[in-house]
Design an enzyme around this catalytic site. Structure first.
Site, PDB file in Angstrom:
ATOM      1  N   THR A 195       5.392  -8.423  -5.019  1.00 30.14           N
ATOM      2  CA  THR A 195       6.160  -7.263  -5.465  1.00 30.14           C
ATOM      3  C   THR A 195       7.622  -7.661  -5.590  1.00 30.14           C
ATOM      4  O   THR A 195       8.232  -8.118  -4.622  1.00 30.14           O
ATOM      5  CB  THR A 195       6.046  -6.086  -4.473  1.00 30.14           C
ATOM      6  OG1 THR A 195       6.509  -6.499  -3.184  1.00 30.14           O
ATOM      7  CG2 THR A 195       4.624  -5.570  -4.394  1.00 30.14           C
TER       8      THR A 195
ATOM      9  N   GLU B  77       9.478  -1.493  -5.010  1.00 29.41           N
ATOM     10  CA  GLU B  77       8.807  -2.788  -5.136  1.00 29.41           C
ATOM     11  C   GLU B  77       7.839  -2.732  -6.307  1.00 29.41           C
ATOM     12  O   GLU B  77       6.942  -1.895  -6.341  1.00 29.41           O
ATOM     13  CB  GLU B  77       8.038  -3.111  -3.858  1.00 29.41           C
ATOM     14  CG  GLU B  77       8.915  -3.093  -2.622  1.00 29.41           C
ATOM     15  CD  GLU B  77       8.234  -3.730  -1.424  1.00 29.41           C
ATOM     16  OE1 GLU B  77       7.196  -4.390  -1.597  1.00 29.41           O
ATOM     17  OE2 GLU B  77       8.758  -3.566  -0.310  1.00 29.41           O
TER      18      GLU B  77
HETATM   19  P1  ADP Z   1       9.412 -10.718  -1.365  1.00 29.17           P
HETATM   20  O1  ADP Z   1       9.124 -10.271   0.046  1.00 29.17           O
HETATM   21  O2  ADP Z   1      10.611 -11.635  -1.454  1.00 29.17           O
HETATM   22  O3  ADP Z   1       9.523  -9.555  -2.305  1.00 29.17           O
HETATM   23  P2  ADP Z   1       6.767 -11.239  -2.484  1.00 29.17           P
HETATM   24  O4  ADP Z   1       5.683 -12.007  -1.771  1.00 29.17           O
HETATM   25  O5  ADP Z   1       6.592  -9.753  -2.593  1.00 29.17           O
HETATM   26  O6  ADP Z   1       8.155 -11.618  -1.798  1.00 29.17           O
HETATM   27  O7  ADP Z   1       6.928 -11.892  -3.936  1.00 29.17           O
HETATM   28  C1  ADP Z   1       7.813 -11.282  -4.849  1.00 29.17           C
HETATM   29  C2  ADP Z   1       8.449 -12.254  -5.819  1.00 29.17           C
HETATM   30  O8  ADP Z   1       7.444 -12.986  -6.519  1.00 29.17           O
HETATM   31  C3  ADP Z   1       9.267 -11.540  -6.875  1.00 29.17           C
HETATM   32  O9  ADP Z   1      10.611 -11.322  -6.462  1.00 29.17           O
HETATM   33  C4  ADP Z   1       9.174 -12.477  -8.078  1.00 29.17           C
HETATM   34  O10 ADP Z   1      10.246 -13.403  -8.066  1.00 29.17           O
HETATM   35  C5  ADP Z   1       7.845 -13.223  -7.851  1.00 29.17           C
HETATM   36  N1  ADP Z   1       6.729 -12.788  -8.713  1.00 29.17           N
HETATM   37  C6  ADP Z   1       5.881 -13.649  -9.339  1.00 29.17           C
HETATM   38  N2  ADP Z   1       4.943 -13.005 -10.028  1.00 29.17           N
HETATM   39  C7  ADP Z   1       5.169 -11.671  -9.849  1.00 29.17           C
HETATM   40  C8  ADP Z   1       4.510 -10.487 -10.347  1.00 29.17           C
HETATM   41  N3  ADP Z   1       3.421 -10.568 -11.148  1.00 29.17           N
HETATM   42  N4  ADP Z   1       5.010  -9.274  -9.978  1.00 29.17           N
HETATM   43  C9  ADP Z   1       6.097  -9.210  -9.168  1.00 29.17           C
HETATM   44  N5  ADP Z   1       6.757 -10.293  -8.666  1.00 29.17           N
HETATM   45  C10 ADP Z   1       6.309 -11.523  -9.005  1.00 29.17           C
HETATM   46 MG    MG Z   2       8.087  -7.977  -2.416  1.00 22.19          MG
END
Ligand code: ADP
Ligand code: MG
Length: 145
Positions: A26, A78
C-alpha cells in the site's frame, strides 16, 4: 463526500506493517494530502483510480484509517494499486480519484481473514470500475500526463 474525491500527494514510507510481504503493498500518501482532501470522509475502504507520476491510470483500493505513526491522531491514506510495478515509487507523486465507499474498517483476528477481505475488495473494485460512469473518470484532466 461529492465523488470523485481527487487527491494528489507524495508517496511516503509507511509504518512497515508488511503490506508487501502479504502481496498487497500500500502506497502511503503524505499526511498533508490526506488531511486536506480526505478530512470529512468515513474511515474504511474505498475504490477508484490511481496514477503514479503521470503514468497510466490504474484501478486501486484505498484504506482510510488512523496512522499509528502519529499515535492515531492523524489519518492515513493507503493505496493498493492493482498492477505489478517493476520498482517501488517512494517520493513520487500519486494522484487518486476516489469513487465509492466499499466497507468500514474491521478488526481482524487473523492475517488470513484480512487478506481474504482485501481480495474481495479488489474483486468488487474491478467490477465497479468497469461501469461507464466510473470508467470515464480515467480520462479526467486531473490525470494529466
Ligand atoms: P510501506 O509500509 O512503506 O507503505 P508497503 O509494504 O505497504 O510499505 O509497500 C508500499 C510501497 O510499495 C509503496 O510505497 C510503493 O513504493 C511500492 N509498491 C509497489 N507496487 C505497489 C502497488 N501495486 N501498489 C502500491 N504500492 C506499491
Ligand atoms: Mg503501506
Amino acid at each position: 463526500a461529492p465523488y470523485p474525491v481527487l487527491v494528489e500527494g507524495e508517496v511516503v514510507a509507511g509504518f512497515g506493517r508488511g503490506g508487501k510481504q502479504l502481496g498487497i503493498p500500500t502506497a502511503n500518501l503524505a499526511t498533508a494530502a490526506v488531511e486536506k482532501a480526505l478530512e470529512d470522509m468515513d474511515i474504511g475502504v474505498y475504490l477508484g483510480w490511481a496514477q503514479v507520476e503521470g503514468g497510466d491510470v490504474m484501478p486501486m483500493v484505498m484504506s482510510l484509517g488512523w496512522n499509528p505513526y502519529f499515535k492515531n491522531e492523524k489519518r492515513s491514506g493507503e493505496v493498493h494499486i492493482m498492477h505489478t510495478f517493476d520498482d517501488d515509487f517512494y517520493g513520487k507523486t500519486l494522484r487518486v480519484a476516489v469513487l465509492a465507499y466499499v466497507r468500514p474498517e474491521r478488526d481482524y483476528t487473523s492475517l488470513d481473514a484480512l487478506v481474504t477481505d482485501i481480495k474481495e475488495d479488489i474483486r468488487i473494485a474491478h467490477e465497479a470500475l468497469a461501469r461507464p460512469a466510473y470508467a470515464q473518470i480515467k480520462d479526467e484532466p486531473f490525470f494529466r500526463r
